[in-house]
Design a protein around this motif. Sequence first.
Motif, PDB file in Angstrom:
ATOM      1  N   ASP A 128       9.549  48.444  38.109  1.00 29.20           N
ATOM      2  CA  ASP A 128       9.246  47.358  39.042  1.00 29.20           C
ATOM      3  C   ASP A 128       9.809  47.658  40.426  1.00 29.20           C
ATOM      4  N   HIS A 129      11.016  48.191  40.468  1.00 31.15           N
ATOM      5  CA  HIS A 129      11.620  48.518  41.760  1.00 31.15           C
ATOM      6  C   HIS A 129      10.798  49.609  42.448  1.00 31.15           C
ATOM      7  N   LEU A 130      10.426  50.634  41.688  1.00 29.03           N
ATOM      8  CA  LEU A 130       9.628  51.728  42.256  1.00 29.03           C
ATOM      9  C   LEU A 130       8.259  51.221  42.706  1.00 29.03           C
ATOM     10  N   ALA A 131       7.627  50.397  41.881  1.00 26.83           N
ATOM     11  CA  ALA A 131       6.308  49.874  42.246  1.00 26.83           C
ATOM     12  C   ALA A 131       6.397  49.035  43.513  1.00 26.83           C
ATOM     13  N   ASP A 132       7.469  48.286  43.634  1.00 24.29           N
ATOM     14  CA  ASP A 132       7.675  47.454  44.817  1.00 24.29           C
ATOM     15  C   ASP A 132       7.784  48.339  46.068  1.00 24.29           C
ATOM     16  N   ILE A 133       8.520  49.429  45.948  1.00 23.55           N
ATOM     17  CA  ILE A 133       8.675  50.355  47.077  1.00 23.55           C
ATOM     18  C   ILE A 133       7.329  50.990  47.429  1.00 23.55           C
ATOM     19  N   LEU A 134       6.645  51.496  46.403  1.00 26.38           N
ATOM     20  CA  LEU A 134       5.404  52.229  46.671  1.00 26.38           C
ATOM     21  C   LEU A 134       4.281  51.309  47.155  1.00 26.38           C
ATOM     22  N   ALA A 135       4.355  50.034  46.789  1.00 27.96           N
ATOM     23  CA  ALA A 135       3.353  49.087  47.292  1.00 27.96           C
ATOM     24  C   ALA A 135       3.586  48.773  48.759  1.00 27.96           C
ATOM     25  N   ALA A 136       4.820  48.917  49.200  1.00 26.22           N
ATOM     26  CA  ALA A 136       5.165  48.526  50.571  1.00 26.22           C
ATOM     27  C   ALA A 136       5.094  49.704  51.543  1.00 26.22           C
ATOM     28  N   VAL A 137       5.345  50.909  51.054  1.00 23.40           N
ATOM     29  CA  VAL A 137       5.369  52.074  51.937  1.00 23.40           C
ATOM     30  C   VAL A 137       3.944  52.596  52.089  1.00 23.40           C
ATOM     31  N   ARG A 138       3.530  52.795  53.333  1.00 22.04           N
ATOM     32  CA  ARG A 138       2.169  53.236  53.621  1.00 22.04           C
ATOM     33  C   ARG A 138       2.196  54.635  54.223  1.00 22.04           C
ATOM     34  N   PRO A 139       1.196  55.463  53.910  1.00 19.65           N
ATOM     35  CA  PRO A 139       1.142  56.788  54.552  1.00 19.65           C
ATOM     36  C   PRO A 139       1.180  56.662  56.076  1.00 19.65           C
ATOM     37  N   LEU A 140       1.839  57.603  56.716  1.00 17.65           N
ATOM     38  CA  LEU A 140       1.941  57.594  58.177  1.00 17.65           C
ATOM     39  C   LEU A 140       0.570  57.811  58.807  1.00 17.65           C
ATOM     40  N   GLU A 141       0.422  57.286  60.014  1.00 19.63           N
ATOM     41  CA  GLU A 141      -0.828  57.486  60.757  1.00 19.63           C
ATOM     42  C   GLU A 141      -1.010  58.976  61.057  1.00 19.63           C
ATOM     43  N   PRO A 142      -2.221  59.487  60.908  1.00 23.27           N
ATOM     44  CA  PRO A 142      -2.458  60.921  61.165  1.00 23.27           C
ATOM     45  C   PRO A 142      -2.268  61.270  62.637  1.00 23.27           C
ATOM     46  N   ILE A 143      -1.868  62.505  62.868  1.00 24.11           N
ATOM     47  CA  ILE A 143      -1.812  63.042  64.221  1.00 24.11           C
ATOM     48  C   ILE A 143      -2.426  64.437  64.205  1.00 24.11           C
ATOM     49  N   GLU A 144      -2.761  64.917  65.403  1.00 28.00           N
ATOM     50  CA  GLU A 144      -3.322  66.262  65.502  1.00 28.00           C
ATOM     51  C   GLU A 144      -2.180  67.250  65.720  1.00 28.00           C
ATOM     52  N   LEU A 145      -2.124  68.258  64.897  1.00 24.68           N
ATOM     53  CA  LEU A 145      -1.038  69.250  64.994  1.00 24.68           C
ATOM     54  C   LEU A 145      -1.614  70.654  65.089  1.00 24.68           C
ATOM     55  N   ASN A 146      -0.854  71.540  65.746  1.00 23.79           N
ATOM     56  CA  ASN A 146      -1.182  72.957  65.684  1.00 23.79           C
ATOM     57  C   ASN A 146      -1.090  73.414  64.238  1.00 23.79           C
ATOM     58  N   LEU A 147      -1.932  74.387  63.912  1.00 20.55           N
ATOM     59  CA  LEU A 147      -2.053  74.824  62.521  1.00 20.55           C
ATOM     60  C   LEU A 147      -0.713  75.063  61.831  1.00 20.55           C
ATOM     61  N   LEU A 148       0.141  75.867  62.450  1.00 16.69           N
ATOM     62  CA  LEU A 148       1.384  76.220  61.742  1.00 16.69           C
ATOM     63  C   LEU A 148       2.343  75.041  61.644  1.00 16.69           C
ATOM     64  N   ASP A 149       2.200  74.065  62.541  1.00 14.45           N
ATOM     65  CA  ASP A 149       3.016  72.852  62.428  1.00 14.45           C
ATOM     66  C   ASP A 149       2.524  71.944  61.308  1.00 14.45           C
ATOM     67  N   ALA A 150       1.305  72.202  60.858  1.00 14.39           N
ATOM     68  CA  ALA A 150       0.706  71.350  59.827  1.00 14.39           C
ATOM     69  C   ALA A 150       0.956  71.876  58.422  1.00 14.39           C
ATOM     70  N   GLN A 151       1.700  72.955  58.294  1.00 13.88           N
ATOM     71  CA  GLN A 151       1.977  73.533  56.969  1.00 13.88           C
ATOM     72  C   GLN A 151       2.636  72.506  56.056  1.00 13.88           C
ATOM     73  N   GLY A 152       2.093  72.366  54.862  1.00 16.51           N
ATOM     74  CA  GLY A 152       2.647  71.423  53.891  1.00 16.51           C
ATOM     75  C   GLY A 152       2.162  69.995  54.072  1.00 16.51           C
ATOM     76  N   CYS A 153       1.375  69.762  55.127  1.00 19.99           N
ATOM     77  CA  CYS A 153       0.890  68.403  55.388  1.00 19.99           C
ATOM     78  C   CYS A 153      -0.488  68.183  54.762  1.00 19.99           C
ATOM     79  N   LEU A 154      -0.838  66.894  54.675  1.00 18.32           N
ATOM     80  CA  LEU A 154      -2.106  66.506  54.068  1.00 18.32           C
ATOM     81  C   LEU A 154      -3.175  66.340  55.145  1.00 18.32           C
ATOM     82  N   LEU A 155      -4.266  67.070  54.958  1.00 22.13           N
ATOM     83  CA  LEU A 155      -5.414  66.987  55.866  1.00 22.13           C
ATOM     84  C   LEU A 155      -6.099  65.632  55.685  1.00 22.13           C
TER      85      LEU A 155
END
Lengths: 458, 458
Positions: free
Chosen positions: B37-64
């Motif tokens: 319940d505690h985890l679900a409460d956290i995950l329901a409240a936390v939202r993915p960050l707004e996307p930004i445009e990054l140079n390719l190598l700065d985007a390593q490990g990030c979600l397209l």
Amino acid sequence: MSSPAPRAAGHDHQGPDHRAGRPGHRTGPDALWSVEDHLADILAAVRPLEPIELNLLDAQGCLLVEDVTVPVSLPPFDNSSMDGYAVRVTDVAGASEEFPAVLEVVGDIAAGLAESPHVGPGQAARIMTGAPLPSGAEAVVPVEWTDGGLGGGPVTGMRARSKAPEGAGGQVRVHRPAEARAHVRAQGSDVRAGDRALAAGTVLGPPQIGLLAAIGRGRVRVRPRPRVVVLSTGSELVQPDEPLAHGQIYDSNSFALTAAAHDAGAIAYRVGAVTDDAETLRATIEDQLVRADLLVTTGGVSVGAYDVVKEALAHVADEDEPGSGVEFRKLAMQPGKPQGFGSVGPDHTPLLALPGNPVSSYVSFELFVRPAIRTLMGLPDVHRPRVRATLTAGKALTSPKGRRQFLRATHTDGSVTPVGGAGSHLVAALAHADALIVVPEDVESVEPGTEVEVVLLG
Amino acid sequence: MSSPAPRAAGHDHQGPDHRAGRPGHRTGPDALWSVEDHLADILAAVRPLEPIELNLLDAQGCLLVEDVTVPVSLPPFDNSSMDGYAVRVTDVAGASEEFPAVLEVVGDIAAGLAESPHVGPGQAARIMTGAPLPSGAEAVVPVEWTDGGLGGGPVTGMRARSKAPEGAGGQVRVHRPAEARAHVRAQGSDVRAGDRALAAGTVLGPPQIGLLAAIGRGRVRVRPRPRVVVLSTGSELVQPDEPLAHGQIYDSNSFALTAAAHDAGAIAYRVGAVTDDAETLRATIEDQLVRADLLVTTGGVSVGAYDVVKEALAHVADEDEPGSGVEFRKLAMQPGKPQGFGSVGPDHTPLLALPGNPVSSYVSFELFVRPAIRTLMGLPDVHRPRVRATLTAGKALTSPKGRRQFLRATHTDGSVTPVGGAGSHLVAALAHADALIVVPEDVESVEPGTEVEVVLLG
């Protein structure tokens, strides 16, 4: 250009004679090296970097080179594991909610306070988790076993000292007895002074960094991350976001391999594309030597008339310095047949020259550069994990005789499926693969359902 | 201090009513929340960050976050897969070493040259790997199938253009025939313009970065790495390498959790230890908000009179703003019973307040903060992998009824062995663990040989 006599970076004594004795290795320009021999040659020449002292957080992911001894026991003093009251055992013997022990509260013991009150007979000190057990006290009773000094029933916690300072005085009713040492964490119960906290060879992840901080170590001796300089070569290469003229393509190797070097643990520098001019390439490499523990080039290593990596590196090698020089080889593998390895510059900086095709260079990176980077870091396990998996495919895989083939594939639950074809230019397929199928040199066809060796790309 | 009414960061509509309806959840200061319940409460409240445009190598490990379409086919033109000669098929039909086809060499085609010679009947152009197939030519014969223009037997390669410019002219003897399109990589054979190169939701590793560069994309829209600010609290905390006075211990949480946040993919900032003063803590948090996508505190969340995280965060919450506020809870788990979660500041920056004990805070980080960080990144899989394994131990594990226990352990080949005891202060044991054994709430004893659930700490 003919190949120079084989020489390994910094390991002149393991030169041609050593290698010529390996099974399957032949000398001369037509010699075909096995994947194992080429890799063994690289790993025999590359040495872990000299250790340096780093701040804890800068050492994350690095290999510790010292045994770290605990200087002071943890916890450094007997302390409370609960928020409650520090008491004498006899004072609370037989206490119950109906017949509570009533004690005089002589003050608060918060964590980090320099001085604590003494707890005498009939007395208690209000104590916080982690605070030192005061003299005179033998046990802690949790606040939930008391009236919290409020004169009512059991409470669920304390009021903040800043809002209710009177809680540090008055009386408290204790509703339960406590044994000696109850809710007391003994000095040294976690680690004792003189114990070995971490052994040399430990890789420092978050819990190890936590332990080092906990015992007061702010700096540690580790092998640093290697600085890897990645250069692609080719007059046809254009940087992304620039317009393409006829005959040009985008430089992708310097991006993919810089990312891969970072992923392997290196500090990776992307130099980008160098034009096919030996003098320019030589000058660029000499410029980069100052920040390189390892150089990686792509392109210019094959049999063409414009293969400038070959051409340039013969000049960078210092003929008077044994152990210098880059040797260009043909490997019994596909993709990735042409490869160069050796060292350049006054410090014999190791250099791996990979073929220019994007898939060839990526597969070569995985097989040869990644283990070299992890060897520089001193890591115990330098290779990608390998597993056996069952081939799932619509038809048999074919592979040229005498070449070890590495096929891009996806791996799930013991099953492996090829992605795209065998063409070494299929960079799109590579981006959808998470594994490489290994087809041995003596196998020309693999039927679906056969068990194959698979390299997991993580 | 009593708990405020439960409110989730930015999710006022999923407030008390929603949560009160979950099985096992009770309200009030004595309410015990389940881990889920505690985890679900956290995950329901936390939202993915707004996307930004990054140079390719700065985007390593990030979600397209965009579908990336191929703007121009790869390869962009028919090109040679070998170093050799571009020829017409009829000119080399029936050629052999004994009866070679003798062709006039009309020039070199190196990769990246703007212009190519036309190959007419009886002619050949020397061509390098990756160079465009010239007009008139239909196939490429590898240089090893020719005399390389030297008038002798088959050669193994070309001499460098810079040393032997005559190789671009004269005659070449071709020793084998070639079919149409032999050694030619067709335009678009890797990817075609308009194809989808990568789908939104792809995590960018080295091969994906390589593909994006190859199709000319130097910048991409991704969810950025979250900036995570880690503060430890406690007047007893001293920085490593400083002397310890009586009652003091070293700050380890801020180091361990900053490293863990980095490991989870965040840009992690360590603020270090803040003294147990609500005003200081509040000012520090307000200062840090400008660079925080997520705040993590340790300590000060329990029932003591000096638990300033609780005390301070009630003031940071803006009473006029629904969704603001941090709620402090008791969880049915060990270690890690006291936890806080909510949001602070004008942007409702999520804040997780973890207990101060090093092992409690680390386990809490793994269970709650890591998934929150990975949710901010938009990653599809936010949790550590879990497996079943057989308990190897000298005696039965005991666990308090009604608490889910997480025990430090090592995991190998389907077997799991506890490390150290259950005491939540055993930071030394944590540094030798690579897994957590999960003992469910209703289990009080686990015999050796029993299969248990294990969280792999990677």
